[in-house]
Design a protein around this motif. Structure first.
Motif, PDB file in Angstrom:
ATOM      1  N   GLY A  16       0.777  -1.112   0.030  1.00  0.00           N
ATOM      2  CA  GLY A  16       0.086   0.054  -0.067  1.00  0.00           C
ATOM      3  C   GLY A  16       0.739   1.279  -0.062  1.00  0.00           C
ATOM      4  N   SER A  17       0.021   2.379   0.158  1.00  0.00           N
ATOM      5  CA  SER A  17       0.885   3.835  -0.002  1.00  0.00           C
ATOM      6  C   SER A  17       0.376   4.513   1.231  1.00  0.00           C
ATOM      7  N   LEU A  18       1.195   5.579   1.425  1.00  0.00           N
ATOM      8  CA  LEU A  18       0.840   6.682   2.371  1.00  0.00           C
ATOM      9  C   LEU A  18       1.714   7.561   1.879  1.00  0.00           C
ATOM     10  N   ARG A  19       0.941   9.040   2.295  1.00  0.00           N
ATOM     11  CA  ARG A  19       1.617  10.107   2.041  1.00  0.00           C
ATOM     12  C   ARG A  19       1.891  11.060   3.507  1.00  0.00           C
ATOM     13  N   LEU A  20       3.075  11.062   3.847  1.00  0.00           N
ATOM     14  CA  LEU A  20       3.331  11.886   5.015  1.00  0.00           C
ATOM     15  C   LEU A  20       3.689  13.300   4.843  1.00  0.00           C
ATOM     16  N   SER A  21       3.305  14.360   5.529  1.00  0.00           N
ATOM     17  CA  SER A  21       3.540  15.553   5.208  1.00  0.00           C
ATOM     18  C   SER A  21       4.339  16.126   6.606  1.00  0.00           C
ATOM     19  N   CYS A  22       5.138  17.081   6.195  1.00  0.00           N
ATOM     20  CA  CYS A  22       5.875  17.766   7.477  1.00  0.00           C
ATOM     21  C   CYS A  22       5.669  19.566   7.222  1.00  0.00           C
ATOM     22  N   ALA A  23       4.729  19.942   7.952  1.00  0.00           N
ATOM     23  CA  ALA A  23       4.729  21.485   7.918  1.00  0.00           C
ATOM     24  C   ALA A  23       5.564  22.204   8.862  1.00  0.00           C
ATOM     25  N   ALA A  24       6.116  23.228   8.501  1.00  0.00           N
ATOM     26  CA  ALA A  24       6.827  24.034   9.280  1.00  0.00           C
ATOM     27  C   ALA A  24       6.258  25.297   9.743  1.00  0.00           C
ATOM     28  N   PHE A  25       6.050  25.493  11.010  1.00  0.00           N
ATOM     29  CA  PHE A  25       5.310  26.764  11.598  1.00  0.00           C
ATOM     30  C   PHE A  25       6.179  27.659  12.206  1.00  0.00           C
ATOM     31  N   GLY A  26       5.939  28.841  12.290  1.00  0.00           N
ATOM     32  CA  GLY A  26       6.872  29.931  12.884  1.00  0.00           C
ATOM     33  C   GLY A  26       7.783  30.422  11.812  1.00  0.00           C
ATOM     34  N   SER A  27       9.105  30.330  11.781  1.00  0.00           N
ATOM     35  CA  SER A  27       9.961  30.947  10.719  1.00  0.00           C
ATOM     36  C   SER A  27       9.947  30.016   9.336  1.00  0.00           C
ATOM     37  N   GLY A  28       9.319  29.189   9.474  1.00  0.00           N
ATOM     38  CA  GLY A  28       9.289  28.212   8.291  1.00  0.00           C
ATOM     39  C   GLY A  28      10.603  27.652   7.757  1.00  0.00           C
ATOM     40  N   PHE A  29      10.652  26.988   6.657  1.00  0.00           N
ATOM     41  CA  PHE A  29      11.878  26.391   6.294  1.00  0.00           C
ATOM     42  C   PHE A  29      12.963  27.461   5.870  1.00  0.00           C
ATOM     43  N   THR A  30      14.247  27.377   6.071  1.00  0.00           N
ATOM     44  CA  THR A  30      15.024  27.998   5.768  1.00  0.00           C
ATOM     45  C   THR A  30      15.824  27.126   4.403  1.00  0.00           C
ATOM     46  N   ARG A  31      16.813  27.888   4.005  1.00  0.00           N
ATOM     47  CA  ARG A  31      17.647  27.228   2.608  1.00  0.00           C
ATOM     48  C   ARG A  31      18.393  25.578   2.919  1.00  0.00           C
ATOM     49  N   LYS A  32      18.170  25.232   4.378  1.00  0.00           N
ATOM     50  CA  LYS A  32      18.859  23.977   4.762  1.00  0.00           C
ATOM     51  C   LYS A  32      17.620  23.031   4.378  1.00  0.00           C
ATOM     52  N   ASN A  33      18.667  21.617   4.281  1.00  0.00           N
ATOM     53  CA  ASN A  33      17.779  20.563   3.908  1.00  0.00           C
ATOM     54  C   ASN A  33      16.644  20.111   4.971  1.00  0.00           C
ATOM     55  N   VAL A  34      15.691  19.633   4.410  1.00  0.00           N
ATOM     56  CA  VAL A  34      14.644  18.819   5.195  1.00  0.00           C
ATOM     57  C   VAL A  34      14.713  17.502   5.358  1.00  0.00           C
ATOM     58  N   GLU A  35      14.670  16.836   6.255  1.00  0.00           N
ATOM     59  CA  GLU A  35      15.184  15.312   6.530  1.00  0.00           C
ATOM     60  C   GLU A  35      13.951  14.578   7.046  1.00  0.00           C
ATOM     61  N   TRP A  36      13.850  13.330   6.501  1.00  0.00           N
ATOM     62  CA  TRP A  36      12.938  12.411   7.283  1.00  0.00           C
ATOM     63  C   TRP A  36      13.712  11.522   7.901  1.00  0.00           C
ATOM     64  N   TYR A  37      13.597  11.024   8.935  1.00  0.00           N
ATOM     65  CA  TYR A  37      14.268   9.805   9.734  1.00  0.00           C
ATOM     66  C   TYR A  37      12.953   8.876  10.064  1.00  0.00           C
ATOM     67  N   ARG A  38      13.438   7.704  10.609  1.00  0.00           N
ATOM     68  CA  ARG A  38      12.323   6.802  11.207  1.00  0.00           C
ATOM     69  C   ARG A  38      13.134   5.994  11.991  1.00  0.00           C
ATOM     70  N   GLN A  39      12.177   5.467  13.008  1.00  0.00           N
ATOM     71  CA  GLN A  39      12.847   4.492  13.970  1.00  0.00           C
ATOM     72  C   GLN A  39      11.753   3.521  14.176  1.00  0.00           C
ATOM     73  N   GLY A  40      12.493   2.276  13.744  1.00  0.00           N
ATOM     74  CA  GLY A  40      11.571   1.096  13.916  1.00  0.00           C
ATOM     75  C   GLY A  40      11.762   0.528  15.276  1.00  0.00           C
ATOM     76  N   PRO A  41      10.589  -0.515  15.625  1.00  0.00           N
ATOM     77  CA  PRO A  41      10.548  -1.098  16.900  1.00  0.00           C
ATOM     78  C   PRO A  41      12.032  -1.779  17.212  1.00  0.00           C
ATOM     79  N   GLY A  42      12.677  -1.382  18.422  1.00  0.00           N
ATOM     80  CA  GLY A  42      13.960  -1.970  18.666  1.00  0.00           C
ATOM     81  C   GLY A  42      15.053  -1.544  17.713  1.00  0.00           C
ATOM     82  N   LYS A  43      14.892  -0.435  16.932  1.00  0.00           N
ATOM     83  CA  LYS A  43      16.021  -0.145  16.121  1.00  0.00           C
ATOM     84  C   LYS A  43      16.518   1.373  16.290  1.00  0.00           C
ATOM     85  N   GLN A  44      17.743   1.521  15.945  1.00  0.00           N
ATOM     86  CA  GLN A  44      18.190   3.010  16.013  1.00  0.00           C
ATOM     87  C   GLN A  44      17.513   3.845  14.955  1.00  0.00           C
ATOM     88  N   ARG A  45      17.310   5.063  15.131  1.00  0.00           N
ATOM     89  CA  ARG A  45      16.738   6.293  14.393  1.00  0.00           C
ATOM     90  C   ARG A  45      17.640   6.371  13.017  1.00  0.00           C
TER      91      ARG A  45
END
Length: 111
Positions: A16-45
């Protein structure tokens, strides 16, 4: 100051499929990268994918061809489209920008 809020997680069957969104509030995104991390059960991020200001994206090998990042700076949003989901994609997914982290959104892939 930036507040990151993830959304779009949930329970989905393998393939299946999912669409994750990351919204920035406050000063918003700057010119730096935006990254997605994940941490599974019993695993490192781990880093899953990142996108730079020009829209150039990096993906770890295990998600390449299945996950796609997009960035809309006008809306201060970065989306992670996840297709062909596998059980090993089960994790809490976090958005990171500069030194800021979101609270995470749970993705569970199970039949």
């Amino acid at each position: 100051q930036v507040q990151l809020v993830e959304s779009g997680g949930g329970l989905v069957q393998p393939g299946g499929s999912l669409r994750l969104s990351c919204a920035a509030f406050g000063s918003g995104f700057t010119r730096k990268n935006v990254e997605w991390y994940r941490q599974g059960p019993g695993k490192q991020r781990e880093l899953v994918a990142s996108i730079n200001i020009r829209g150039g994206a990096y993906y770890i090998e295990r998600v390449k061809g299945r996950f796609t990042l997009s960035r809309d700076d006008a809306k201060n949003t970065v989306n992670l489209q996840m297709n062909g989901l596998k059980s090993e994609d089960t994790a809490v997914y976090y958005c990171k920008h500069d030194d800021y982290w979101g609270q995470g959104t749970q993705v569970t892939v199970s039949s």
